[in-house]
Design a protein around this motif. Structure first.
Motif, PDB file in Angstrom:
ATOM      1  N   ASN A 115      79.525   2.171  31.653  1.00 30.98           N
ATOM      2  CA  ASN A 115      78.304   2.224  32.455  1.00 30.98           C
ATOM      3  C   ASN A 115      77.058   2.124  31.569  1.00 30.98           C
ATOM      4  O   ASN A 115      76.097   1.422  31.902  1.00 30.98           O
ATOM      5  N   ARG A 116      77.103   2.811  30.421  1.00 31.23           N
ATOM      6  CA  ARG A 116      75.961   2.740  29.503  1.00 31.23           C
ATOM      7  C   ARG A 116      75.792   1.323  28.972  1.00 31.23           C
ATOM      8  O   ARG A 116      74.660   0.821  28.842  1.00 31.23           O
ATOM      9  N   PHE A 117      76.896   0.667  28.657  1.00 24.09           N
ATOM     10  CA  PHE A 117      76.821  -0.712  28.164  1.00 24.09           C
ATOM     11  C   PHE A 117      76.163  -1.609  29.198  1.00 24.09           C
ATOM     12  O   PHE A 117      75.249  -2.389  28.876  1.00 24.09           O
ATOM     13  N   ILE A 118      76.607  -1.506  30.448  1.00 30.70           N
ATOM     14  CA  ILE A 118      76.047  -2.362  31.493  1.00 30.70           C
ATOM     15  C   ILE A 118      74.578  -2.022  31.738  1.00 30.70           C
ATOM     16  O   ILE A 118      73.718  -2.919  31.853  1.00 30.70           O
ATOM     17  N   GLN A 119      74.259  -0.733  31.809  1.00 36.36           N
ATOM     18  CA  GLN A 119      72.870  -0.339  32.016  1.00 36.36           C
ATOM     19  C   GLN A 119      71.962  -0.825  30.888  1.00 36.36           C
ATOM     20  O   GLN A 119      70.797  -1.165  31.121  1.00 36.36           O
ATOM     21  N   SER A 120      72.509  -0.853  29.675  1.00 31.98           N
ATOM     22  CA  SER A 120      71.708  -1.272  28.524  1.00 31.98           C
ATOM     23  C   SER A 120      71.327  -2.733  28.589  1.00 31.98           C
ATOM     24  O   SER A 120      70.436  -3.182  27.859  1.00 31.98           O
ATOM     25  N   HIS A 121      71.991  -3.499  29.480  1.00 30.31           N
ATOM     26  CA  HIS A 121      71.749  -4.948  29.517  1.00 30.31           C
ATOM     27  C   HIS A 121      71.397  -5.473  30.905  1.00 30.31           C
ATOM     28  O   HIS A 121      71.152  -6.676  31.044  1.00 30.31           O
ATOM     29  N   THR A 122      71.380  -4.596  31.909  1.00 33.85           N
ATOM     30  CA  THR A 122      71.102  -5.093  33.265  1.00 33.85           C
ATOM     31  C   THR A 122      70.065  -4.260  34.013  1.00 33.85           C
ATOM     32  O   THR A 122      69.762  -4.564  35.166  1.00 33.85           O
ATOM     33  N   SER A 123      69.526  -3.218  33.394  1.00 33.60           N
ATOM     34  CA  SER A 123      68.586  -2.340  34.106  1.00 33.60           C
ATOM     35  C   SER A 123      67.222  -3.008  34.275  1.00 33.60           C
ATOM     36  O   SER A 123      66.850  -3.913  33.510  1.00 33.60           O
ATOM     37  N   SER A 124      66.503  -2.535  35.259  1.00 39.23           N
ATOM     38  CA  SER A 124      65.143  -3.037  35.465  1.00 39.23           C
ATOM     39  C   SER A 124      64.270  -1.918  36.027  1.00 39.23           C
ATOM     40  O   SER A 124      64.751  -1.037  36.740  1.00 39.23           O
ATOM     41  N   VAL A 125      63.015  -1.939  35.656  1.00 41.97           N
ATOM     42  CA  VAL A 125      62.034  -0.974  36.147  1.00 41.97           C
ATOM     43  C   VAL A 125      60.737  -1.737  36.412  1.00 41.97           C
ATOM     44  O   VAL A 125      60.591  -2.903  36.028  1.00 41.97           O
ATOM     45  N   TYR A 126      59.793  -1.072  37.076  1.00 42.06           N
ATOM     46  CA  TYR A 126      58.490  -1.683  37.311  1.00 42.06           C
ATOM     47  C   TYR A 126      57.438  -0.942  36.503  1.00 42.06           C
ATOM     48  O   TYR A 126      57.468   0.294  36.399  1.00 42.06           O
ATOM     49  N   GLY A 127      56.522  -1.686  35.925  1.00 46.64           N
ATOM     50  CA  GLY A 127      55.485  -1.073  35.115  1.00 46.64           C
ATOM     51  C   GLY A 127      54.313  -2.000  34.904  1.00 46.64           C
ATOM     52  O   GLY A 127      54.354  -3.186  35.271  1.00 46.64           O
TER      53      GLY A 127
END
Length: 444
Positions: free
Chosen positions: A377-389
Motif C-alpha cells: 500500500n505504501r509503494f502504491i501510495q508513493s506513486h499514485t497519490s494526489s492532493v490539491y494545493g
C-alpha cells in the motif's frame, strides 16, 4: 529467508494455482480477488527464526564443550639437545644416545654424553576439525549480528498499538533476549584459548567440509558438522525471488482493486492446463479517472522487475517506477545504465521493508517493519497519490519536505533536491491545482 520460507512460498503458489483454475483469464482473476486469501510470509519467517535460534544455542553449547576438551593431535619431534638441559629421557632416547657416539665427549678418564637424543611431544590444537569449528563459530557470529540488528530495530521503531506486524511484543522481546544471550556466548567462546590459538592458523577452509572420522564419530563435532551443512545448503534464490514477485504481484493487484482501479486491456489466459500452472501476464493496464496505470513484468539476466507506469492522459506524461522484489538487501543487483535511463525510479521490496535506490546506488530505507499489505500500500501510495494545493506555493516548495529546493524539467515534472520526491502540477488557470505525487521519498 531459507528453505523453509521457500517451501512456504511454494504453498502460497499452490493456492494461487488452485484459484487460477477457477479463474482462467486475468479479467476473472482480477474481478474475484477479494475472495483470495494468501498466507502471511512474515508469520512463518519469524517462527522459523525462533527455531533457528534454538538450534544455534544447542550448537554453541557443543562448541563450548569442544573448547574445554577438544580433540588434539600429538606430534613427536626427535631432537638433539645438551644433556644438561634435557628433561627426563625415556628408554628410546637412551638407546639412541648410546648408539650415537658423535654425541659423547671424554672428560678425563670418563666418557659421557655431551648431547642426548630427546623426543619432544607437542599437542597440536589447530587440527582440521578444530579449524572447522572456529570457521563455524565465525559464521554463526556474523549471522547473529545481522539478526540482532533487525530485531533491535523492530523494537525501537514498531508501534505495537498499530498491530501492523503479525508478531507480538512478547515474542519479539523473547527473540531479542535470546539473541543477546547467543551473541554474548559467541563473544565468550572467541575469548577462549581454543579460539585464539586455532584462529591464528593461516589455513582457511570453507564450502564443503571433508567428513573426517572425528566429525562423523564424535557427537559434539558431528552436531556442528550437520548444522554447518544445513547452514550452507543452497537455496534456489532465483525461484525464491520469482515466487516472491508473484506473491507481491497479487497483493499489488488486490490493493489496486481496493482503490477502484479498473482492468482496461485485452483479456489474457493466465492458467495453462498443459503445464497445470498459472502465469501472471507480462503487461496489464488499469484506469482510474484521468490516469492510466500499467503493470509490466520485466525479466533479464540479473534481476526481475515489476514496472508500474503512470500515464496522465490529458498531459501525456509518463512516469515509470521499477519495483524489485528480493528476499534480502545484502545481495541485490544494481540496475544497469540502460535500465536507469528506461525507468524514473527504483524501489526495492523485502518481506519487511521498502527501500529506494539513491543516486549513489545505495538503498535508502523509506518504510520499515510493517505488514506485507501495508508495504504494498505504501509503494502504491508513493506513486499514485494526489492532493490539491496552491500552485504558487508548490511550484516553489516541496509538498513532502516543505523545502524550497525545487527543479522543474521540460515535461513539467517537479523534483525536490532535498528529499528527491517527484510530483506533477495540473496545468490550469486555477490557484488551487491537483498535485500528482509520482515518487514520495520521505522515510517513515
Amino acid at each position: 529467508m531459507g528453505k523453509e520460507e521457500q517451501n512456504y512460498l511454494t504453498k502460497a503458489t499452490d493456492i494461487l494455482n488452485e484459484y487460477s483454475k477457477k479463474h482462467l483469464t486475468f479479467d476473472s482473476f482480477y474481478s474475484d480477488l477479494n475472495s483470495l486469501q494468501l498466507p502471511r510470509i512474515q508469520d512463518l519467517s519469524f517462527d522459523n527464526d525462533l527455531v533457528y535460534f534454538s538450534e544455534v544455542e544447542r550448537v554453541l553449547s557443543s562448541i563450548y564443550v569442544i573448547c574445554q576438551k577438544p580433540y588434539i593431535n600429538t606430534k613427536t619431534n626427535d631432537l638433539i639437545v645438551r644433556a644438561d638441559v634435557a628433561a627426563q629421557l625415556n628408554e628410546t632416547d637412551r638407546i639412541m644416545t648410546i648408539q650415537d657416539t658423535s654425541t659423547w665427549r671424554k672428560k678425563g678418564n670418563e666418557l659421557s654424553p655431551e648431547y642426548v637424543h630427546y623426543h619432544e611431544y607437542v599437542d597440536q590444537l589447530a587440527i582440521y576439525e578444530n579449524i572447522f569449528i572456529v570457521h563455524l563459530l565465525n559464521l554463526i557470529g556474523d549471522d547473529l549480528v545481522k539478526y540482532q540488528a533487525f530485531y533491535v530495530s523492530s523494537l525501537s521503531n514498531y508501534d505495537f498499538s498499530k498491530n501492523d506486524l503479525s508478531i507480538n511484543q512478547e515474542k519479539q522481546e523473547s527473540a531479542v533476549k535470546l539473541l543477546n544471550r547467543l551473541v554474548n556466548l559467541v563473544s565468550r567462546l572467541k575469548d577462549t584459548r581454543f579460539y585464539k590459538e586455532v584462529s591464528r592458523v593461516k589455513t582457511k577452509i570453507g564450502g564443503q567440509i571433508v567428513p573426517t572420522n572425528i566429525l562423523m564419530q564424535s557427537p559434539l563435532y558431528r552436531r556442528c558438522y550437520i548444522f554447518y551443512n544445513e547452514f550452507i545448503s543452497s537455496v534456489d534464490y532465483k525461484k525464491l525471488n520469482s515466487d516472491l514477485t508473484s506473491y507481491y504481484y497479487v497483493l499489488l493487484l488486490k490493493n489496486l482493486k481496493s482503490k477502484k482501479y479498473k482492468f482496461d486491456s485485452e483479456d489474457v489466459v493466465i492458467y495453462h492446463k498443459g503445464t497445470n500452472s498459472f502465469a501472471l501476464p507480462f503487461q496489464v493496464k488499469f484506469s482510474v479517472k484521468e490516469e492510466d496505470l500499467t503493470l509490466s513484468l520485466v525479466k533479464n539476466n540479473h534481476m526481475q522487475y515489476l514496472i508500474m507506469t503512470n500515464f496522465f492522459k490529458k498531459e501525456k506524461i509518463t512516469y515509470r517506477n521499477a519495483l524489485c522484489i528480493t528476499n534480502d538487501t545484502y545481495h541485490v543487483a544494481i540496475p544497469t545504465a540502460r535500465e536507469k535511463r528506461d525507468f524514473d525510479s527504483f524501489t526495492y521490496l523485502t518481506p519487511w521493508s521498502l527501500f529506494i535506490l539513491n543516486e549513489d546506488d545505495e538503498l535508502d530505507l523509506i518504510y520499515n517493519l510493517h505488514s506485507e499489505q501495508d508495504l504494498i500500500n505504501r509503494f502504491i501510495q508513493s506513486h499514485t497519490s494526489s492532493v490539491y494545493g496552491s500552485k504558487d506555493i508548490y511550484t516553489k516548495y516541496c509538498p513532502i519536505c516543505k523545502k524550497n529546493t525545487i527543479k522543474v524539467n521540460d515535461l513539467g515534472l517537479y523534483t525536490c533536491d532535498h528529499c528527491h520526491s517527484t510530483y506533477y502540477l495540473d496545468k490550469n488557470d486555477d490557484k488551487s491545482s491537483k498535485i500528482s505525487l509520482l515518487d514520495i521519498r520521505s522515510s517513515v
